[in-house]
Every structure is written in structure tokens, then in C-alpha cells.
Design an enzyme around this catalytic site. Structure first.
Site, mmCIF file in Angstrom:
data_model
loop_
_atom_site.group_PDB
_atom_site.id
_atom_site.type_symbol
_atom_site.label_atom_id
_atom_site.label_comp_id
_atom_site.label_asym_id
_atom_site.label_seq_id
_atom_site.Cartn_x
_atom_site.Cartn_y
_atom_site.Cartn_z
ATOM 1 N N SER A 1 0.833 -1.196 0.000
ATOM 2 C CA SER A 1 0.000 0.000 0.000
ATOM 3 C C SER A 1 0.871 1.249 0.000
ATOM 4 O O SER A 1 1.598 1.503 -0.950
ATOM 5 C CB SER A 1 -0.965 -0.046 1.185
ATOM 6 O OG SER A 1 -2.009 0.881 1.041
ATOM 7 N N ASP B 1 -8.981 -5.018 -5.824
ATOM 8 C CA ASP B 1 -8.604 -4.129 -4.726
ATOM 9 C C ASP B 1 -9.746 -3.163 -4.414
ATOM 10 O O ASP B 1 -10.249 -2.480 -5.290
ATOM 11 C CB ASP B 1 -7.345 -3.346 -5.123
ATOM 12 C CG ASP B 1 -6.704 -2.632 -3.951
ATOM 13 O OD1 ASP B 1 -7.427 -2.180 -3.053
ATOM 14 O OD2 ASP B 1 -5.464 -2.532 -3.938
ATOM 15 N N HIS C 1 -7.503 -5.640 -1.313
ATOM 16 C CA HIS C 1 -6.295 -4.896 -0.949
ATOM 17 C C HIS C 1 -5.361 -5.767 -0.115
ATOM 18 O O HIS C 1 -4.143 -5.679 -0.217
ATOM 19 C CB HIS C 1 -6.686 -3.635 -0.182
ATOM 20 C CG HIS C 1 -5.549 -2.685 0.015
ATOM 21 N ND1 HIS C 1 -4.865 -2.121 -1.032
ATOM 22 C CD2 HIS C 1 -4.965 -2.189 1.149
ATOM 23 C CE1 HIS C 1 -3.916 -1.323 -0.574
ATOM 24 N NE2 HIS C 1 -3.956 -1.353 0.752
#
Length: 802
Positions: A668, A741, A775
Site C-alpha cells: 500500500s 482491490d 487490498h
């Protein structure tokens, strides 16, 4: 019917090809790495407030990709299984066991469904029962476990709808409220080949800045599907008998008053937004009696897409509705006094009101706050704790409120990043309404504060302390010994100081203990086994070093079993990190984490490779510090460079790290960091970037703790975007992204575009898309392949580089 799975891998400049696009089959890493990944997780526990019973909850490691491929609707910011009206991708509990703490005897539970997929564990008010939901492929059921008989029984007649909001709520030991489906799943609206018309969005002069949310409503058909799946009937179940409460609605949240005579509900209504998730849709906040009759409408709330940009700015509407826990039926809420714009200078920015049953009088002012109101922890008629926050300055304040007089007195005020001065959280106890309120001792003048982190210059050392409300004097009554990491999880008897703790060391897996702090006695309650025998003997050390401007940094250094720097020489290095913003260098230099925690492995950890001959610097601090009137991100790139250089130089000076064989990686925002380091430095031999955002112009209304918009600071957005410097990324970069995601800002297109940009400029890059993943990643086959990809990359470009 056979299901086919795919993995897209785009390659350039690696694996003997100058450029390629391959469909690869799933691969597995070396056995040692596979076993670490698939080790059964240590169970979690839940203990009743009397310290009599412990519920032990076990989970399997990871679901298969085939399980993840079950039907899913990604709509209104939600991910829904349309077959059983529940959220998809849940982390289910697969086995439950009861253990009597006094005798130490464990009991199997009778009546558990086969193939248990349990969630939403909740003790009843008397703690003699435990409720939980169980998912099947076609429905969600509600079970109640009787602690005395050790038997679980399904209590619902109609399948539950848990699509949005709380799954259920206890009223008393015989009564539970929950939401049920109103139509079977096979009646879901079908998409017509011929649309009703074009999809049209319109704005008539109102500012509506919004974050880049995923899985939003995109068409009238999506609206129909969301309405079908989210509409539910509230039900009251008393001793197995279901009674419908009110009419079907899309109920975002509902909560019972402490006396169980009313409930507060927030119901969603049209028009549905195409810019924000369901939790931000137009809604009505109202009070109902327990038969479902509407008593009073408290607010009609517009879509949150109208929220102003900038931290601490909010809509000019009532918010934070909640019940007072110390009264039978009193509702509270806050309202901005600055029209929602924090820049409007005034002493008080929010006001808090309360309204007591029968809700016919005018609301009374309870208190005002200097910062944004963030909630109240109740105690009694003379005391409550009010929390205020200022996100733009990373500040928080806790004040003592006398609810009867409105008098307020500040108790604690600090930077959110000042971990050393965190006093801890008030210890709570149940009152006559079975609500959690602040526990008072010593004639009501003293409370207990529990800090389960206990940050200090010596590392994290959790503590329990007393705090005198009158003198504001704090006194530690227990602190974790320095050669372990132990926290108080439950206070069983505050007068006798009977507590339950969770203790771990570098070599001892976390286990639970019953302690008498006054008599200094200890009873071990669990004996969970070491899940990673391969890691036994690995050396772990909390290391501290400085960057060139004097800011102290730290990280967790792992070295292979039996490694001797003098004999074996420096090792290839993996640095894994996630940047954080700080308003001051003083906060940034604080030590975070403990040298004595047990090493845990999950799919995202770089610690796998300590078994393969690498030195690992995990959780390497990458502070981005504001200084001299500048915001932290004003010199983001230079601070990243200083952080990375300091880590590499320190490991080389120790003699354990080869500064010519270093990889950097992150997930991330850590992936964003990785791409930037490769674009602006030549410090690394390779990088691993997972599920990142690389073009900040695609998140134009702010990101992380940056509240300036793209139009306010276009040069900042350009310079912080590694996409802007893709032509300079020549260090081999492995990019990985979940196909689905759902995180705000990290659309897969972020990785796609950076990959194409690096490829277009002749860089060495590999792009892996994991099927069905969000994610965070969960599919077993995907995770094994992920570790294989990372292992191949590290071996080729770091460990065995020539």
C-alpha cells in the site's frame, strides 16, 4: 461445472525475455516457506467479565481461491454474497471450545453446525450465553450457546440479512434483535440487455469533493440490486419466537437504549449516491419504541458526498448519535458551531446535545468542545470523559465532564504520535443496564488506566495505573517486565487486583494468565504451541540508529539461525517499511514496538527470508517530519532517502548487511514508498511493491495525512508521484496487485499504468495480478504463488546478483 482460475503476469527484462505477457500456472515456494505460510494460526480467546469462562476460537489458515470465487456483488462500497445476504470475504471461526478457568477443564460444544463458519461472537448481558452467526452457501443463521449446558442451538426461523450494519443485538438473555431477509435470493433483479437509458450524474453548483472510493453504484441497475440486497426486516426473537418490528427498510445501524424500551436507527433512502459508499447515503436518524413505532425523527442527513474537503471539516449537520450508557433512555449527538469549517476561528467548534425519553422536550446542551467532538465514555451522573480530536494537527484531548452541571476540566492533551505520554484507556465495568462505564475505586475519586502498548525509550512495556481525578496524580501499579511483552486484557476484580494478562517472549507463543497483582500469584490459563518450529533460533533485535539530520530511527532486525557475522560475512538485506507523517521530530524519534514480542508470520511478512540466508529489517521506521513551518510532505522524497541511507549504513556498520545487495519493499503506502525510492535513489538492487498508488493525481482530494488538494498543491502531487519519474526507475521492480482491490485510492489501474510507464522506458519490471484478491490477500494458492514470485525476484536480483 469446472471453474477456471487465471493469473496474469506481465514481464519485461527478466526471466530470459526482453518483454512478454504470460499466463502462468500457480507455483509454490520452497517447502520451508510454504510451511511457515500455512501454519495453523494461534487461537484467539474471549473471557467473561467474572473470569469464570473462556471461549477459545480457532481459525483455519487461508481459504482456497475457489472459495473466494463464490458469487459476489461489489456495490455501494460493499462486497456482498448475493446467495446468503451477507458480506463476502469474512474471516470465519472454524471451531469453538469452552474452558472453565477455575478447573482448567476444556469442554467441546454440542450442536455446532458442520463446516462451522462462525462470526459476530457476542456474550449475553448476564454472560451465561454466547450468540454467533453461522454462514452457509445459501443463508446466515443465528446460534446461541448456553454456557452451562455447553450446547449451541439455532434460534432464528428466517435467514438473517447481515449485508450492512450490526448483525444482531442482545436485549436480555431471552431476547435478541436482528435483521432478516424479505425475499429469497433467486428474486434478485436481473440485468436487462436493453438498459432503461443512459447513466446520468449531475451537480448543480454544490462543492462535492470526495475520496476515490471503490465498488460504488454505477447505474440504475446497481441501485436496484443494492436496494434488494440491503433491505431487511428487523425482528425481535424472544425464546425462539420471532416478532417483526416495524417495516422493512435499509437500516444502516440500530442500537437499543439501556433500558431496552427504545431503539435508535439510521435508515438509508434514495437517491443513492454514485460518489460515496452506502454509509454515506442520504439517511434518516430516528427513535422507535420496541414495537417499531416511530417516536421522533432526530435528523434527515444528506449524502456525505457534500462533505467539505480538508481535515477537521465536516458537514453542517447533526452527527455522532449515541445513547448515554448511564441513563435509561437519553440520546446524545453533536453539532458543529463553525458551520463545519474548522478554519472559522472560534473558541468552541462543536456542541453536544442530549434528549431524554419521552423525547418531547427541547434538547439540552451537554457540553462544548474546542476541537472536533469524538465521543463520550460514561461513568455516572457526576462524571464522564469527553474525547476531542484535531486531525490536521494530530492532537487529542480528554476532559472530565460533570453531566449534571456541564463543568469540564482537561485531564490529558497530547499529540496522537506522542506514544510515550499516552496514559492508557479507562478500565470499564458493567452498570445496572449492563452497559460498559468507567470503573471507579477508592470512594469514587480514582480510576484505573490500562495501556496495552506502554511505549517507552526501552520499547513497549504495557502498564496498569491508577489516576486520581482530584489530584490528577497517576501511579503505576503494574508494568510488564523488561524481558517479555505482557499486557492486561481483562480486569476481573479491581479491588483485589485480579487480572488476566496475555504474555509472550521472543521464544514463547502468546498465552493467557490469571494474576493476583496484590499477592503476586500467577496461574497459566492456556498452553498454545509454537506454530513456527523453523524460526526457533532466529535472532531478533530492536535496533536504533540515526539519520543524517539527527532523527532517531528504529527497526526489527532478524538474522538467520546460527549466523555469525565474523565467520559468515555480511548478508543480503530486505528492508520492509511503511512511511508515517509526524508534526515534530520529537514524536518521530520515539521507539515503537518491543524486542520481546513473539515473531508472527503472515503472507505480507518479509521474515520468511530469514530462513533463506537474508538479514531482515522489518518495520523499519520511515518518518516524514514537518519542520520549520513546513508540512511533512513538503520534503517527502529527501526524507525517504535519509531514512533508507541510514538503515543501509547502519546494517553495513554492524557487519551484518551487504550494502550492495539490498532490497526494499512494502504494501500500500509502503509500495508507494518503494517506487519512490527506486525512482530517486540508487541504493537498492531490487524492489517489491504490493497494492500501491503511484499517481497521486488520481487521488486529487488528499491521501494519507495530506489534506491539500491537487489544485492547491499541484507541484507536490507531481513530485510525490513515482509515476512522474517512471523513466528513472531502472532498478528491477516486482509489482503485485489484487485484481479486486477495494481500498480507497489503490485502484489496480495504478499498478497497470506504472508498469506500462516503466516498460515504455525500458525498465526491468514484473507485474502480477492475483485473481479475486482485494487490498489484502487471502487465497491459499495466490499466497503460495506470491511468496514464490517474491522469492524468485530476491534470489535473482539481490542474493545472487553479480
Amino acid at each position: 461445472m469446472k471453474k477456471f482460475f487465471f493469473l496474469i503476469v506481465l514481464i519485461i527484462g527478466s526471466f530470459n525475455f526482453s518483454y512478454a505477457q504470460d499466463a502462468v500456472t500457480y507455483q509454490t515456494p520452497p517447502k520451508e516457506l510454504s510451511e511457515l505460510l500455512l501454519a495453523k494460526p494461534t487461537p484467539s480467546v474471549s473471557i467473561d467479565s467474572k473470569g469464570e469462562w473462556m471461549l477459545i476460537m480457532e481459525r483455519n489458515s487461508y481459504p482456497s481461491v475457489e472459495e473466494m470465487a463464490q458469487p459476489e456483488m461489489r456495490i455501494a462500497g460493499l462486497r456482498i454474497n448475493p446467495n446468503n445476504f451477507s458480506p463476502s470475504r469474512q474471516n470465519f471461526i472454524n471451531n469453538l471450545t469452552l474452558k472453565n478457568i477455575k478447573s482448567g477443564i476444556s469442554f467441546p460444544i454440542v450442536g455446532l453446525p458442520q463446516n462451522l463458519l462462525a462470526a459476530n461472537i457476542s456474550w449475553s448481558p448476564s454472560e451465561k450465553k454466547i450468540a454467533f452467526t453461522n454462514n452457509t452457501s445459501s443463508l446466515v443463521d443465528l446460534y446461541v450457546l448456553d454456557v452451562n449446558t455447553k450446547k449451541a442451538t439455532k434460534i432464528n426461523k428466517t435467514s438473517l440479512n447481515t449485508v450492512i450494519g450490526s448483525a444482531f443485538s442482545w436485549a436480555d438473555d431471552q431476547t435478541i434483535y436482528y435483521k432478516t431477509i424479505i425475499k429469497p435470493s433467486n428474486q434478485i433483479p436481473q440485468k436487462s440487455l436493453m438498459p432503461k437509458g443512459p447513466t446520468v450524474q449531475e451537480n448543480l453548483g454544490k462543492a462535492a469533493p470526495s475520496r476515490t472510493y471503490q465498488d460504488l453504484i454505477k447505474s440504475p441497475y446497481d441501485e436496484d440490486v443494492f436496494e434488494f440486497l440491503a433491505t431487511a426486516q428487523l425482528v425481535k426473537n424472544t425464546n425462539g419466537i420471532e416478532q417483526k418490528i416495524g417495516k422493512p427498510s435499509i437500516t444502516n445501524t440500530f442500537s437499543l437504549s439501556p433500558d431496552n424500551k427504545y431503539f435508535l436507527a439510521r435508515t438509508i433512502h434514495k437517491p443513492f449516491s454514485y460518489l460515496v459508499p452506502a454509509f454515506g447515503f442520504n439517511s434518516t436518524v430516528a427513535i422507535f419504541d420496541n414495537s417499531g413505532k416511530q417516536i421522533k425523527v432526530l435528523a434527515e442527513l444528506p449524502s456525505s458526498e457534500l462533505s467539505p474537503s480538508g481535515f477537521d471539516n465536516i458537514m453542517n449537520v447533526p452527527n455522532r448519535f449515541d445513547w448515554r450508557d448511564d441513563e435509561a433512555a437519553t440520546i446524545t449527538w453533536s453539532m458543529p458551531l463553525d458551520s463545519g469549517k474548522y478554519k472559522n476561528k472560534m473558541e468552541f467548534h462543536d456542541v453536544v446535545y442530549m434528549l431524554t425519553a419521552p423525547f418531547t422536550s427541547a434538547p439540552k446542551e451537554l457540553c462544548k468542545t474546542n476541537y472536533r467532538f469524538a465521543g463520550i465514555t460514561w461513568c455516572n451522573q457526576q462524571m464522564a470523559f469527553v474525547t476531542e480530536r484535531l486531525q490536521s494537527k494530530q492532537l487529542s484531548k480528554i476532559s472530565k465532564l460533570n453531566p449534571s452541571t456541564g463543568a469540564m476540566e482537561t485531564l490529558f492533551e497530547r499529540s496522537n504520535n506522542d506514544a510515550y505520554n499516552n496514559p492508557g484507556a479507562p478500565v470499564l465495568t458493567k452498570n445496572k443496564y449492563n452497559r460498559n462505564v468507567i470503573q471507579v475505586i477508592e470512594n469514587g475519586n480514582t480510576i484505573l488506566l490500562n495501556n496495552t502498548t506502554g511505549s517507552s525509550p526501552k520499547g513497549d512495556l504495557p502498564f496498569l495505573s491508577t489516576f486520581n481525578i482530584l489530584t490528577k496524580e497517576s501511579k503505576q501499579i503494574w508494568r510488564c517486565p523488561e524481558e517479555s511483552f505482557e499486557m492486561v486484557t481483562d480486569i476481573i476484580d479491581p479491588e483485589k487486583m485480579m487480572v488476566i494478562t496475555r504474555r509472550e517472549t521472543q521464544t514463547d507463543v502468546p498465552n493467557y494468565y490469571l494474576k493476583n497483582l496484590k499477592e503476586n500469584t500467577t496461574q497459566q490459563l492456556t498452553n498454545f504451541n509454537h506454530p513456527y518450529p523453523t524460526l526457533v533460533g532466529v535472532n531478533k533485535e530492536k535496533v536504533i540508529y540515526k539519520r543524517e539530520d539527527g532523527v532517531d530511527l528504529s527497526g526489527n532486525l532478524y538474522l538467520p539461525k546460527g549466523y555469525d557475522a565474523k565467520k559468515d560475512g555480511p548478508l543480503p538485506v530486505i528492508i520492509w517499511a511503511y512511511p508515517r507523517e509526524f508534526e515534530s521530530a520529537k514524536d518521530a524519534t520515539q521507539i515503537r514496538g518491543s524486542n520481546y514480542t513473539f515473531t508472527r508470520i503472515n503472507y505480507g511478512s518479509p521474515i520468511f527470508w530469514v530462513t533463506q540466508g537474508y538479514a531482515i529489517l522489518d518495520n523499519a521506521e520511515m518518518p516524514i517530519v514537518g519542520a520549520e513551518g513546513k508540512k511533512p510532505n513538503d520534503n517527502f522524497i529527501d526524507q525517504l532517502r535519509m531514512n533508507a541511507e541510514a538503515a543501509i549504513q547502519y546494517l553495513a556498520k554492524l557487519g551484518v548487511g551487504d550494502s550492495n545487495r539490498v532490497a526494499v519493499g512494502g504494501h500500500s503506502y509502503g509500495a508507494f514508498m518503494t517506487a519512490n525510492l527506486l525512482a530517486h535513489t540508487k541504493l537498492f538492487k531490487a524492489g517489491i511493491a504490493r497494492s500501491g498508488a503511484y499517481n497521486r493525481t488520481l487521488t486529487p482530494f488528499g491521501f494519507q495525512n495530506e489534506d491539500r488538494t491537487y489544485w492547491e498543491a499541484p507541484d507536490l502531487y507531481f513530485k510525490m508521484s513515482p509515476f512522474s519519474y517512471a523513466n528513472k526507475i531502472k532498478t528491477p521492480l516486482l509489482m503485485i496487485h489484487g485484481e479486486m482491490d477495494n481500498n480507497s485510492g489503490t485502484f489496480p489501474i495504478q499498478s497497470e499504468r506504472l508498469y506500462n510507464a516503466i516498460k515504455g522506458h525500458g525498465g526491468t519490471v514484473r507485474y502480477v495480478v492475483l485473481p479475486y484478491e482485494s487490498h489484502g490477500y487471502t487465497g491459499k494458492e495466490n499466497l503460495l504463488h506470491l511468496i514464490w514470485e517474491e522469492h524468485q525476484w530476491l534470489e535473482k536480483y539481490v542474493k545472487n546478483v553479480k
